[in-house]
Enzyme design. Structure first.
Site, PDB file in Angstrom:
ATOM      1  CD  GLU A 281      -3.427   0.287   1.818  1.00 27.79           C
ATOM      2  OE1 GLU A 281      -4.588   0.223   1.402  1.00 27.79           O
ATOM      3  OE2 GLU A 281      -3.148   0.181   3.029  1.00 27.79           O
ATOM      4  CG  HIS A 302       6.934 -29.302   1.810  1.00 27.33           C
ATOM      5  ND1 HIS A 302       7.270 -30.602   1.476  1.00 27.33           N
ATOM      6  CD2 HIS A 302       7.793 -28.928   2.782  1.00 27.33           C
ATOM      7  CE1 HIS A 302       8.275 -30.998   2.243  1.00 27.33           C
ATOM      8  NE2 HIS A 302       8.608 -30.001   3.035  1.00 27.33           N
ATOM      9  CE  LYS A 414     -10.493   1.962   0.940  1.00 27.05           C
ATOM     10  NZ  LYS A 414      -9.744   2.856   1.818  1.00 27.05           N
TER      11      LYS A 414
HETATM   12  O1  PA5 Z   1      -2.704   1.370   5.868  1.00 26.61           O
HETATM   13  C1  PA5 Z   1      -3.678   2.062   5.647  1.00 26.61           C
HETATM   14  O2  PA5 Z   1      -3.667   3.301   5.706  1.00 26.61           O
HETATM   15  C2  PA5 Z   1      -5.001   1.406   5.331  1.00 26.61           C
HETATM   16  O3  PA5 Z   1      -4.850   0.049   5.097  1.00 26.61           O
HETATM   17  C3  PA5 Z   1      -5.970   1.609   6.482  1.00 26.61           C
HETATM   18  O4  PA5 Z   1      -5.442   1.066   7.640  1.00 26.61           O
HETATM   19  C4  PA5 Z   1      -7.327   0.957   6.173  1.00 26.61           C
HETATM   20  O5  PA5 Z   1      -7.831   1.445   4.964  1.00 26.61           O
HETATM   21  C5  PA5 Z   1      -8.306   1.252   7.290  1.00 26.61           C
HETATM   22  O6  PA5 Z   1      -8.425   2.633   7.463  1.00 26.61           O
HETATM   23  P1  PA5 Z   1      -8.995   3.232   8.788  1.00 26.61           P
HETATM   24  O7  PA5 Z   1      -8.022   2.954   9.866  1.00 26.61           O
HETATM   25  O8  PA5 Z   1      -9.143   4.686   8.514  1.00 26.61           O
HETATM   26  O9  PA5 Z   1     -10.303   2.576   9.046  1.00 26.61           O
END
Ligand code: PA5
Length: 446
Positions: A281, A302, A414
């Site tokens: 990410e 494996h 989303k």
């Molecule tokens: O790493 C990140 O920023 C994302 O994966 C968030 O953790 C995820 O989208 C959840 O977001 P939030 O903590 O605002 O609910």
């Protein structure tokens, strides 16, 4: 003895040692940027300004949450993966037979079946629900919050608020409003601390503390690694996070496209998904980035290891081992003759030998590999590894000239899902959705 990184196998295949030169040359630029951003407070996972407040606000919650057997965490992505890795590593009892202690359940998906299994079998009076969301508005988390809130209310009436804690932004977002409106206990996700960098804040440490894990040790281990980056007194070139970042950039420049995270500490296996999310990410941007591939030793010997060894030569590897994962029981002395070479050997020798064998085999297949060798498997060591990987991810992104702290690409899906469910304000997504659903489709039954 301390933790170490072995670089002897790092440059092989198409990757030559001088491939890092264009990146190491940027050390002083990055060091200055680090100092600037640390001073501005935008890298709290390296400077930990929130820890004094956490030390004040977390312990008073513990007697109440520890008086209950269950904690149900609602959170996704960075708001879930750190807590899961920490639980599996340091409180693995609930994953084995005969467990009688506290149980942590993490709802990081929206499976009606799985969520129902929790709500129908957990006792509300013996459960604390912890809703974790930095933004306070993530649909997967908020919908589960609504269901859990009703579940608690129906069972406990006005006492439901004693069983709900939110971990969210100090001022903004729907969950903060909920905390204020209902007087819920809450802990803060500090400014600038995005989900995937937040495991060592209340996000991961409240669940850890509930389980009786030494959360201060996790923080101390992280500080050991982060302090030299934040204080600027150590040359950046000598910090392993920077060296890792240069190596990763050199890998990509040399045409590699995947980065295996091969964890040979079985109890730490769930750090694989944690690292994969952190790396992917943060760094999958603008058509760039090495795809992280979590793997677990010895299990994946494996499985996917065949592809690592003899598939496309497009993979580098971070190989994680520990000197002291426990010897375990000795094998019996009365083994049959053709197994006699194993008689009396500690079971743990097998893990060590297989790690060595796989590391050498990857080397023979010319997979560039760095060996992260941990001194032990305690929480302080894990905290050190987490900070190292977070810092390496940040610096890798800076060297790639991308922003490792945002995640714009995941927003589209989303928005479309929200539009599909009828949320207002998504005109463009609604039009795109209508066109997508009305297109002619090529469908084959089987
Ligand atoms: O790493 C990140 O920023 C994302 O994966 C968030 O953790 C995820 O989208 C959840 O977001 P939030 O903590 O605002 O609910």
């Amino acid at each position: 003895m301390s933790h170490s990184i072995e670089w002897s196998q790092a440059y092989t295949g198409r990757l030559s040692p001088d491939a890092t030169a264009p990146f190491t040359a940027r050390a002083s630029e990055l060091a200055q940027r680090l100092q600037r951003e640390c001073a501005a407070g935008t890298l709290p996972f390296l400077t930990f300004p929130f820890v004094p407040a956490l030390r004040e606000s977390l312990p008073p919650l513990l007697p109440r949450i520890r008086s209950r057997k269950h904690m149900l965490v609602l959170g996704i992505g960075g708001s879930a993966l750190g807590a899961r890795a920490i639980q599996r590593a340091f409180a693995p009892g609930q994953d084995g037979p005969g467990h009688d202690g506290p149980c942590l359940w993490i709802a990081d998906n929206v499976s009606p079946t799985i969520f129902e299994s929790w709500l129908s079998s957990l006792s509300p009076s013996d459960t604390t629900v912890v809703c974790i969301s930095k933004s306070g508005g993530t649909i997967e988390t908020v919908t589960q919050y609504f269901l859990a809130r009703r579940w608690l209310r129906e069972a406990l009436g006005s006492r439901w608020t004693d069983h709900m804690i939110v971990v969210t932004d100090i001022a903004k977002g729907f969950l903060r409003q909920e905390a204020q409106q209902h007087g819920l206990d809450s802990l803060e996700v500090p400014d600038h601390l995005g989900g995937r960098y937040s495991a060592l804040s209340a996000v991961g440490l409240l669940p850890a503390a509930f389980l009786g894990i030494d959360w201060e040790a996790l923080l101390n281990g992280a500080a050991d690694v982060a302090r030299p980056l934040a204080d600027g007194n150590t040359p950046l070139e000598s910090h392993p996070a920077f060296r890792l970042a240069c190596w990763a950039n050199a890998l990509e420049a040399a045409g590699y496209s995947q980065l295996i995270f091969f964890c040979y500490i079985p109890l730490w296996a769930t750090y694989g998904p944690w690292f994969a999310q952190l790396w992917a990410e943060s760094l999958g941007k603008e058509g760039k980035g090495l795809q992280p591939v979590p793997a677990v030793g010895v299990t994946d010997q494996h499985s996917v290891n065949q592809m690592f060894l003899d598939g496309r030569r497009d993979k580098g590897c971070i190989f994680v081992t520990c000197a002291d994962d426990g010897p375990g029981r000795n094998l019996p002395d009365d083994l049959p003759e053709n197994w006699a070479w194993l008689r009396g050997k500690p079971f743990g020798d097998l893990l060590t030998a297989e790690a060595l064998g796989t590391r050498m085999a990857l080397g023979s297949s010319q997979v560039p590999l760095v060996n992260l060798h941990m001194e032990n498997t305690g929480p302080r060591a894990a905290g050190a590894m987490m900070a190292l990987l977070e810092a390496a991810t940040l610096l890798t992104g800076w060297l790639m000239n991308i922003n490792p702290l945002d995640q714009p690409a995941v927003e589209l899906g989303k928005r479309i899902a929200n539009s599909r469910l009828g949320a207002p304000g998504y005109a463009e997504e609604s039009a795109a959705l209508a066109s997508f659903l009305s297109r002619s489709r090529d469908v084959q039954s089987f």
